[in-house]
Design a protein around this motif. Structure first.
Motif, mmCIF file in Angstrom:
data_model
loop_
_atom_site.group_PDB
_atom_site.id
_atom_site.type_symbol
_atom_site.label_atom_id
_atom_site.label_comp_id
_atom_site.label_asym_id
_atom_site.label_seq_id
_atom_site.Cartn_x
_atom_site.Cartn_y
_atom_site.Cartn_z
ATOM 1 N N ARG A 1 9.862 -11.366 -33.834
ATOM 2 C CA ARG A 1 8.552 -10.716 -33.746
ATOM 3 C C ARG A 1 7.995 -10.793 -32.323
ATOM 4 N N GLN A 2 8.050 -11.972 -31.722
ATOM 5 C CA GLN A 2 7.530 -12.150 -30.374
ATOM 6 C C GLN A 2 8.268 -11.276 -29.363
ATOM 7 N N VAL A 3 9.592 -11.219 -29.490
ATOM 8 C CA VAL A 3 10.403 -10.438 -28.557
ATOM 9 C C VAL A 3 10.034 -8.968 -28.623
ATOM 10 N N PHE A 4 9.959 -8.414 -29.827
ATOM 11 C CA PHE A 4 9.702 -6.973 -29.937
ATOM 12 C C PHE A 4 8.240 -6.620 -29.687
ATOM 13 N N THR A 5 7.334 -7.529 -29.960
ATOM 14 C CA THR A 5 5.941 -7.294 -29.590
ATOM 15 C C THR A 5 5.821 -7.197 -28.070
ATOM 16 N N GLY A 6 6.548 -8.057 -27.378
ATOM 17 C CA GLY A 6 6.555 -8.006 -25.919
ATOM 18 C C GLY A 6 7.218 -6.762 -25.378
ATOM 19 N N LEU A 7 8.327 -6.357 -25.979
ATOM 20 C CA LEU A 7 9.032 -5.163 -25.518
ATOM 21 C C LEU A 7 8.177 -3.908 -25.707
ATOM 22 N N GLN A 8 7.393 -3.860 -26.765
ATOM 23 C CA GLN A 8 6.530 -2.707 -26.990
ATOM 24 C C GLN A 8 5.544 -2.524 -25.841
ATOM 25 N N ARG A 9 5.147 -3.630 -25.213
ATOM 26 C CA ARG A 9 4.189 -3.559 -24.099
ATOM 27 C C ARG A 9 4.853 -3.286 -22.752
ATOM 28 N N SER A 10 6.187 -3.318 -22.710
ATOM 29 C CA SER A 10 6.896 -3.170 -21.435
ATOM 30 C C SER A 10 6.743 -1.769 -20.859
ATOM 31 N N THR A 11 6.567 -1.711 -19.564
ATOM 32 C CA THR A 11 6.524 -0.422 -18.866
ATOM 33 C C THR A 11 7.820 -0.151 -18.115
ATOM 34 N N GLU A 12 8.746 -1.113 -18.122
ATOM 35 C CA GLU A 12 10.000 -0.975 -17.386
ATOM 36 C C GLU A 12 11.181 -0.687 -18.301
ATOM 37 N N VAL A 13 11.210 -1.315 -19.459
ATOM 38 C CA VAL A 13 12.349 -1.157 -20.373
ATOM 39 C C VAL A 13 12.315 0.211 -21.044
ATOM 40 N N ARG A 14 13.492 0.830 -21.122
ATOM 41 C CA ARG A 14 13.595 2.158 -21.747
ATOM 42 C C ARG A 14 14.439 2.160 -23.015
ATOM 43 N N ALA A 15 15.260 1.140 -23.221
ATOM 44 C CA ALA A 15 16.091 1.079 -24.415
ATOM 45 C C ALA A 15 16.440 -0.375 -24.694
ATOM 46 N N VAL A 16 16.686 -0.665 -25.978
ATOM 47 C CA VAL A 16 16.972 -2.025 -26.419
ATOM 48 C C VAL A 16 18.310 -2.041 -27.160
ATOM 49 N N LEU A 17 19.142 -3.005 -26.813
ATOM 50 C CA LEU A 17 20.412 -3.222 -27.505
ATOM 51 C C LEU A 17 20.270 -4.501 -28.329
ATOM 52 N N VAL A 18 20.552 -4.410 -29.623
ATOM 53 C CA VAL A 18 20.483 -5.576 -30.506
ATOM 54 C C VAL A 18 21.899 -5.922 -30.957
ATOM 55 N N GLU B 1 17.698 -6.325 -17.991
ATOM 56 C CA GLU B 1 18.358 -5.922 -16.754
ATOM 57 C C GLU B 1 17.968 -4.482 -16.467
ATOM 58 N N GLY B 2 17.119 -4.308 -15.456
ATOM 59 C CA GLY B 2 16.651 -2.971 -15.120
ATOM 60 C C GLY B 2 15.866 -2.365 -16.268
ATOM 61 N N SER B 3 16.322 -1.233 -16.761
ATOM 62 C CA SER B 3 15.612 -0.527 -17.822
ATOM 63 C C SER B 3 16.169 -0.828 -19.208
ATOM 64 N N THR B 4 17.090 -1.801 -19.295
ATOM 65 C CA THR B 4 17.724 -2.144 -20.568
ATOM 66 C C THR B 4 17.376 -3.569 -20.977
ATOM 67 N N ALA B 5 17.041 -3.747 -22.245
ATOM 68 C CA ALA B 5 16.820 -5.077 -22.803
ATOM 69 C C ALA B 5 17.923 -5.356 -23.813
ATOM 70 N N GLN B 6 18.502 -6.552 -23.759
ATOM 71 C CA GLN B 6 19.457 -6.969 -24.783
ATOM 72 C C GLN B 6 18.845 -8.106 -25.585
ATOM 73 N N VAL B 7 18.779 -7.895 -26.891
ATOM 74 C CA VAL B 7 18.274 -8.890 -27.829
ATOM 75 C C VAL B 7 19.477 -9.423 -28.598
ATOM 76 N N THR B 8 19.712 -10.725 -28.512
ATOM 77 C CA THR B 8 20.879 -11.335 -29.153
ATOM 78 C C THR B 8 20.445 -12.305 -30.233
ATOM 79 N N LEU B 9 20.939 -12.077 -31.451
ATOM 80 C CA LEU B 9 20.738 -13.003 -32.558
ATOM 81 C C LEU B 9 21.767 -14.109 -32.399
ATOM 82 N N SER B 10 21.315 -15.331 -32.205
ATOM 83 C CA SER B 10 22.239 -16.413 -31.859
ATOM 84 C C SER B 10 22.078 -17.603 -32.804
ATOM 85 N N ASN B 11 22.992 -17.695 -33.728
ATOM 86 C CA ASN B 11 23.142 -18.855 -34.601
ATOM 87 C C ASN B 11 24.616 -18.872 -35.003
ATOM 88 N N PRO B 12 25.509 -18.980 -34.008
ATOM 89 C CA PRO B 12 26.923 -18.683 -34.218
ATOM 90 C C PRO B 12 27.612 -19.571 -35.240
#
Length: 255
Positions: A36-53, A10-21
């Motif tokens: 691995r796939q999620v964070f490899t993709g986030l590293q290439r992002s030019t829009e995201v500025r921070a990640v919430l896990v 959402e905008g400049s924020t990415a939320q990564v949720t571990l989901s196996n409730p």
């Protein structure tokens, strides 16, 4: 396949949720690969500025999905592939990501959860959060790279206590030992974490990446002197000029 790692931007924020409730967000092999796939993709992002896990349903991560273990743990090649490819692949992608990562830690944070939290830059926890790596009860040690990561971030004394005593430690203890940055009432954890992430997104993204590059290099044993050849290449950058100009003009910077 059980569990998933969800990404919402959402905008400049990415939320990564571990989901196996159903298993307090225990990490399956598939979830490590997705991480691995999620964070490899986030590293290439030019829009995201921070990640919430965060974890789903009031827990961060209760460890590994033990139900899968009999498939690969009893022969060395399969065990090596699990730890060096799946687990370390996810953890190293987090560590290589140059975006600031903030952990929202609630409930159980065990084993794999401690390892994932160790890859985050800022760690916010609820008063009721519990931390440990009681894998001695399961008859095996922590993998070398993972142990090095936890010992570096949580401290060698804490790693010893978690691994040798199978100790479960509370949030206050981990705050006092420097692993956590802030502990708040359990109900306040999501709001406090989001506030931290939003604060980061208002700061200079280039500075964040450069700081993470520098801190990673130092953690890997490089000396400050080896970083000097390129340390000041940002001098003529737009963000640098904007930050100084905004301060002198007594206005908020526009990064």
């Amino acid at each position: 396949m059980s569990g998933q790692v969800r990404l919402i931007v959402e905008g400049s924020t990415a939320q990564v949720t571990l989901s196996n409730p159903a298993k307090f967000n225990a990490m399956s092999r598939a979830m490590w690969r997705e991480l691995r796939q999620v964070f490899t993709g986030l590293q290439r992002s030019t829009e995201v500025r921070a990640v919430l896990v965060a974890g789903e349903g009031g827990h961060f991560c209760a460890g590994g999905d033990i139900a899968e273990y009999t498939d690969f743990r009893f022969h060395s090649e399969g065990l090596r592939d699990f730890h060096e490819s799946d687990v370390w692949g996810g953890l190293s992608a987090m560590q290589d990501c140059e975006l600031p990562i903030v952990a929202q830690i609630e409930g159980n944070c065990m084993g794999a959860g401690v390892e994932i939290a160790s890859c985050c830059d800022i760690r916010i926890a609820g008063q009721g959060a519990l931390f440990g790596a009681p894998i001695a009860k399961l008859g095996f040690p922590m993998a070398p790279r993972e142990a090095e990561l936890v010992a570096r971030e949580a401290g060698l004394a804490t790693a010893r206590q978690m691994l040798l005593e199978a100790a479960v430690l509370d949030a206050g203890t981990l705050l006092a030992r420097g692993f956590l940055h802030t502990v708040v009432a359990d109900a306040e954890v999501p709001a406090e974490t989001l506030s931290r992430v939003q604060r980061i997104t208002r700061l200079a993204p280039q500075a964040a990446r450069l700081n993470k590059q520098m801190l990673r290099a130092l953690a890997q044993g490089r000396t400050a002197e080896t970083l000097l050849p390129t340390a000041y290449d940002y001098a003529d950058s737009a963000e640098h000029r904007e930050g100084i100009a905004a301060f002198l003009a007594k206005r908020a910077p526009h990064f």
